[in-house]
Write a protein that holds these residues in place. Structure first.
Motif, PDB file in Angstrom:
ATOM      1  N   THR A  87       0.543  -0.722   0.242  1.00 13.85           N
ATOM      2  CA  THR A  87       0.196  -0.098   0.340  1.00 13.85           C
ATOM      3  C   THR A  87       1.049   1.027   0.044  1.00 13.85           C
ATOM      4  N   ARG A  88       1.992   1.540  -0.165  1.00 12.26           N
ATOM      5  CA  ARG A  88       3.597   2.178  -0.204  1.00 12.26           C
ATOM      6  C   ARG A  88       3.566   2.602  -1.509  1.00 12.26           C
ATOM      7  N   LEU A  89       3.053   3.636  -1.900  1.00 17.60           N
ATOM      8  CA  LEU A  89       3.914   4.418  -3.000  1.00 17.60           C
ATOM      9  C   LEU A  89       4.686   4.849  -3.516  1.00 17.60           C
ATOM     10  N   TRP A  90       5.902   4.502  -4.129  1.00 18.90           N
ATOM     11  CA  TRP A  90       6.874   5.451  -4.411  1.00 18.90           C
ATOM     12  C   TRP A  90       7.027   6.277  -5.041  1.00 18.90           C
ATOM     13  N   VAL A  91       6.417   8.282  -5.167  1.00 20.46           N
ATOM     14  CA  VAL A  91       6.610   8.939  -6.213  1.00 20.46           C
ATOM     15  C   VAL A  91       7.774   9.954  -6.185  1.00 20.46           C
ATOM     16  N   GLY A  92       8.414   9.826  -8.223  1.00 23.42           N
ATOM     17  CA  GLY A  92       9.042  10.513  -7.723  1.00 23.42           C
ATOM     18  C   GLY A  92       9.422  11.616  -8.500  1.00 23.42           C
ATOM     19  N   GLY A  93      10.766  12.287  -8.657  1.00 24.66           N
ATOM     20  CA  GLY A  93      10.313  13.901 -10.095  1.00 24.66           C
ATOM     21  C   GLY A  93       9.691  14.645  -9.481  1.00 24.66           C
ATOM     22  N   LEU A  94      10.311  14.855  -7.691  1.00 25.16           N
ATOM     23  CA  LEU A  94       9.135  16.469  -7.432  1.00 25.16           C
ATOM     24  C   LEU A  94      10.367  17.338  -7.636  1.00 25.16           C
ATOM     25  N   GLY A  95       9.384  18.625  -7.750  1.00 26.13           N
ATOM     26  CA  GLY A  95       9.952  19.674  -7.873  1.00 26.13           C
ATOM     27  C   GLY A  95      10.775  19.939  -6.122  1.00 26.13           C
ATOM     28  N   PRO A  96      11.109  20.492  -6.144  1.00 31.60           N
ATOM     29  CA  PRO A  96      12.083  21.917  -4.932  1.00 31.60           C
ATOM     30  C   PRO A  96      11.175  22.710  -4.217  1.00 31.60           C
ATOM     31  N   SER A  97       9.813  22.573  -5.103  1.00 25.89           N
ATOM     32  CA  SER A  97       9.085  23.428  -4.572  1.00 25.89           C
ATOM     33  C   SER A  97       7.389  22.699  -3.510  1.00 25.89           C
TER      34      SER A  97
END
Length: 170
Positions: A87-97
């Motif tokens: 149920t744990r999702l990895w989300v990448g590519g997030l911006g610094p803001s």
């Protein structure tokens, strides 16, 4: 064809291979969350192991780089292991803001969120849902995140192979 997962199967290992040895050989490709070594009884085949990387990119890099390499005395075989239900999702590519509030807003409509592990400025976050199936199904249907507060192109979802009640969502 086998789906890529963050779990790697490592075969044809020396019987006395250690976790330290495996970590040393593989950790340059990414963060290893778990190492499980299986040693069948003598004569029942060689030892093998499962390495769980933090995400799919790391596992893929390790698989490409290490296939056929010698660890201990043997050339190893590498394949993808099964994806564990999660149920744990990895989300990448997030911006610094990106803010915690924006992540909560963005992902809350896919299901009830238990926790979000995110340090402001990091390029990734982990989102723990109360239940996995609905969340992941929705995410794949809504991959472009209409109305998102987050920069659309930057969001990558890396939990590609999830099994829920024997029903595969990919």
């Amino acid at each position: 064809s086998v789906k890529a997962t963050r779990n790697l199967f490592i075969g044809n290992l020396d019987h006395n291979v250690s976790e330290v040895e495996l970590r040393r050989a593989f950790e340059k490709y990414g963060i290893i969350e778990e190492v499980v070594i299986k040693r069948p009884a003598r004569g029942q085949g060689g030892a093998y192991a499962f390495l769980k990387f933090q995400n799919l990119d790391m596992a893929h890099r390790a698989k490409v780089a290490m296939s056929g390499r010698v660890v201990g005395r043997n050339p190893i075989k590498i394949g993808y292991g099964k994806a564990n239900p999660t149920t744990r999702l990895w989300v990448g590519g997030l911006g610094p803001s990106t803010s915690l509030a924006a992540l909560a807003r963005e992902f809350d409509r896919f299901g009830s969120i238990r926790t979000i592990d995110y340090v402001k400025g990091d390029s990734f976050a982990y989102i723990q849902f109360e239940s996995g199936c609905f969340a992941v199904e929705s995410l794949f249907e809504n991959r472009s995140f209409p109305g998102s507060q987050l920069p659309r192109k930057q969001i990558l979802i890396k939990n590609k192979s999830v099994f829920c009640k024997d029903q595969k969502i990919s």
